[in-house]
Motif scaffolding. Structure first.
Motif, mmCIF file in Angstrom:
data_model
loop_
_atom_site.group_PDB
_atom_site.id
_atom_site.type_symbol
_atom_site.label_atom_id
_atom_site.label_comp_id
_atom_site.label_asym_id
_atom_site.label_seq_id
_atom_site.Cartn_x
_atom_site.Cartn_y
_atom_site.Cartn_z
ATOM 1 N N PHE A 145 -3.335 6.752 18.159
ATOM 2 C CA PHE A 145 -4.203 5.596 17.909
ATOM 3 C C PHE A 145 -5.251 5.925 16.839
ATOM 4 O O PHE A 145 -5.519 5.090 15.963
ATOM 5 C CB PHE A 145 -4.871 5.099 19.197
ATOM 6 C CG PHE A 145 -5.747 3.908 18.927
ATOM 7 C CD1 PHE A 145 -5.195 2.722 18.446
ATOM 8 C CD2 PHE A 145 -7.111 3.971 19.095
ATOM 9 C CE1 PHE A 145 -5.995 1.628 18.132
ATOM 10 C CE2 PHE A 145 -7.915 2.881 18.798
ATOM 11 C CZ PHE A 145 -7.356 1.708 18.321
ATOM 12 N N SER A 152 -10.867 -4.507 21.363
ATOM 13 C CA SER A 152 -10.177 -4.157 22.615
ATOM 14 C C SER A 152 -10.158 -5.354 23.558
ATOM 15 O O SER A 152 -9.249 -5.479 24.385
ATOM 16 C CB SER A 152 -10.861 -2.964 23.290
ATOM 17 O OG SER A 152 -10.709 -1.827 22.471
ATOM 18 N N GLY A 186 -13.861 -2.777 18.346
ATOM 19 C CA GLY A 186 -12.446 -2.469 18.133
ATOM 20 C C GLY A 186 -11.477 -3.574 18.476
ATOM 21 O O GLY A 186 -10.273 -3.367 18.448
ATOM 22 N N GLU A 202 2.101 -4.806 24.999
ATOM 23 C CA GLU A 202 0.729 -5.118 24.574
ATOM 24 C C GLU A 202 0.647 -6.517 23.996
ATOM 25 O O GLU A 202 1.578 -6.977 23.327
ATOM 26 C CB GLU A 202 0.252 -4.118 23.509
ATOM 27 C CG GLU A 202 -1.223 -4.265 23.146
ATOM 28 C CD GLU A 202 -1.679 -3.232 22.122
ATOM 29 O OE1 GLU A 202 -2.501 -2.377 22.471
ATOM 30 O OE2 GLU A 202 -1.205 -3.280 20.968
ATOM 31 N N TYR A 260 -3.758 -1.088 8.758
ATOM 32 C CA TYR A 260 -4.543 -1.426 9.956
ATOM 33 C C TYR A 260 -6.000 -1.652 9.520
ATOM 34 O O TYR A 260 -6.857 -0.776 9.617
ATOM 35 C CB TYR A 260 -4.425 -0.312 11.008
ATOM 36 C CG TYR A 260 -4.881 -0.752 12.384
ATOM 37 C CD1 TYR A 260 -4.097 -1.600 13.172
ATOM 38 C CD2 TYR A 260 -6.097 -0.333 12.896
ATOM 39 C CE1 TYR A 260 -4.516 -2.012 14.428
ATOM 40 C CE2 TYR A 260 -6.520 -0.735 14.157
ATOM 41 C CZ TYR A 260 -5.728 -1.569 14.918
ATOM 42 O OH TYR A 260 -6.153 -1.976 16.163
ATOM 43 N N MET A 296 3.558 -6.751 21.364
ATOM 44 C CA MET A 296 4.359 -5.538 21.150
ATOM 45 C C MET A 296 5.337 -5.398 22.310
ATOM 46 O O MET A 296 4.985 -5.628 23.469
ATOM 47 C CB MET A 296 3.492 -4.280 21.075
ATOM 48 C CG MET A 296 2.646 -4.218 19.827
ATOM 49 S SD MET A 296 2.328 -2.556 19.171
ATOM 50 C CE MET A 296 1.834 -1.626 20.595
HETATM 51 C C1 AVI Z 1 -7.005 -0.901 20.946
HETATM 52 N N1 AVI Z 1 -6.461 -2.167 20.427
HETATM 53 C C2 AVI Z 1 -7.537 -3.067 20.050
HETATM 54 C C3 AVI Z 1 -5.446 -1.998 19.388
HETATM 55 C C4 AVI Z 1 -4.976 -3.390 18.889
HETATM 56 O O1 AVI Z 1 -4.996 -3.598 17.673
HETATM 57 O O2 AVI Z 1 -4.648 -4.241 19.714
HETATM 58 C C5 AVI Z 1 -4.276 -1.193 19.870
HETATM 59 C C6 AVI Z 1 -3.148 -1.146 18.884
HETATM 60 N N2 AVI Z 1 -1.917 -1.511 19.133
HETATM 61 C C7 AVI Z 1 -1.182 -1.348 18.065
HETATM 62 N N3 AVI Z 1 -1.954 -0.899 17.093
HETATM 63 C C8 AVI Z 1 -3.162 -0.747 17.588
#
Ligand code: AVI
Length: 333
Positions: A50, A165, A163, A282, A59, A254
């Motif tokens: 991460f 989250s 973030g 996710e 990102y 995801m």
């Molecule tokens: C921690 N969270 C906010 C990230 C997101 O973007 O949802 C986790 C992540 N999943 C894939 N890339 C990053």
């Protein structure tokens, strides 16, 4: 409550037991749409992956939020006032809070995270680098109610939840979480929260399908963790990472998609997969500002300040509790 004494910080360990991980996984894999909670991504390797995702060119979330916090640290400090306890939900590497500490000068910093090893390391580094700060890390699944320690002070409490989250919770769960945060804060408390804004789906698609394959590795690592901790026999080569924007729900989903018909064992139970069947791992919700303000209002929060970037990719907002909001009714969330 178990307390580990180690210099320079004392980690309060309220980490969930392996049995909780096991039962959540077995329940999740038994659903018609198999699913696993994204909170389980963060074993040691998951934390490292991460952190690497956060530095990827695709990102944009981390660098955009960090730019906002850097540019507005002084305004944020002025809006918070002093003295405060800063409670960070999902503190991870504690990179972002460092952008605020010199300006805000909180009396106490309480990072909360489910990943104990990374939490201890990053809290220790903060304690070393900011010797004037009282650092009290708590290893906990903050999405569940827990006993918040009585620090025997009357410092104003500010929850720092960066973030995006919050985007990993469905809106009803997010409202519940914000309600419990409100009850932890008390009437004069505040919430400084970062969330990802709606945008061109192509930008989102790139962010969750990076060219280097780190997001795929992060997703697949969940299966490796299940193999190691829950006697699983997932063959990682038989699953593909998939991430797509579901416009109707305004969220990135995801999944881990089975390449073939197969049976997989976990803790002595067998789970059948058809080719193309997925495990939903996710959701990452993307909000409009009005929409998010409406969500926060359900928990009794009213917006005080908003900071964003020129491209309107990401938003950092400070909320206060309105008079009808939850007071510090119970010293627990
Ligand atoms: C921690 N969270 C906010 C990230 C997101 O973007 O949802 C986790 C992540 N999943 C894939 N890339 C990053």
């Amino acid at each position: 409550m178990m307390v580990h004494d180690a210099m320079p910080v004392r980690l309060i360990d309220l980490a969930p037991a392996v049995a909780d991980f096991r039962s959540e996984v077995l329940v999740g894999l038994s659903r018609p749409q198999k699913s696993l909670s994204p909170k389980f991504f963060y074993d040691g390797e998951g934390c490292r992956l991460f952190e690497a995702i956060c530095d990827l060119p695709e990102y944009y979330l981390t660098r955009t939020e960090m730019d906002i916090l850097t540019r507005h640290a002084g305004d944020i400090a002025a809006a918070l006032g002093a003295p405060v306890t800063l409670i960070e939900l999902g503190s991870g590497s504690s990179r972002k809070v460092r952008l605020l500490l010199d300006a805000v000068r909180p009396c106490r910093y309480v990072p909360l995270d489910i990943a104990g090893e990374q939490l201890f390391e990053s809290a220790s580094a903060i304690a070393r680098d900011y010797p004037w700060l009282d650092v009290s890390p708590i290893c906990v699944d903050y999405s569940q109610p827990f006993e918040f320690p009585d620090f025997a002070d009357d410092l104003r409490r500010i929850a720092f939840f960066p973030g995006s989250s919050i985007g990993n919770f469905a809106p009803d769960e997010a409202a519940t979480l914000l309600r419990t945060v409100a009850s932890l804060l008390g009437r004069d408390g505040g919430l400084l929260i970062g969330y990802d804004l709606k945008k061109d789906p192509a930008v989102l698609h790139r962010a969750y399908n990076d060219a280097a394959g780190l997001t795929a590795a992060f997703n697949l690592n969940l299966l490796r963790r299940i193999n190691r901790e829950l006697e699983g026999d997932f063959d990682l080569g038989r699953f593909d990472h998939s991430a797509h924007f579901a416009a109707a729900d305004s969220r990135i989903e995801m999944h881990l998609v089975s390449r073939v018909d197969q049976a997989v064992g976990v803790s002595g139970q067998v789970f059948e997969f058809a080719a193309g069947e997925s495990i939903h791992t996710e959701n990452s919700y993307k909000y409009g500002m009005d929409q998010f303000i409406g969500l926060a209002a359900e928990a009794g929060f009213r917006p005080l300040e908003t900071w964003t970037d020129p491209g309107r990719l990401f938003c950092v907002q400070l909320f206060g509790l309105d008079s009808a909001g939850a007071g510090r009714v119970a010293d627990a969330i």
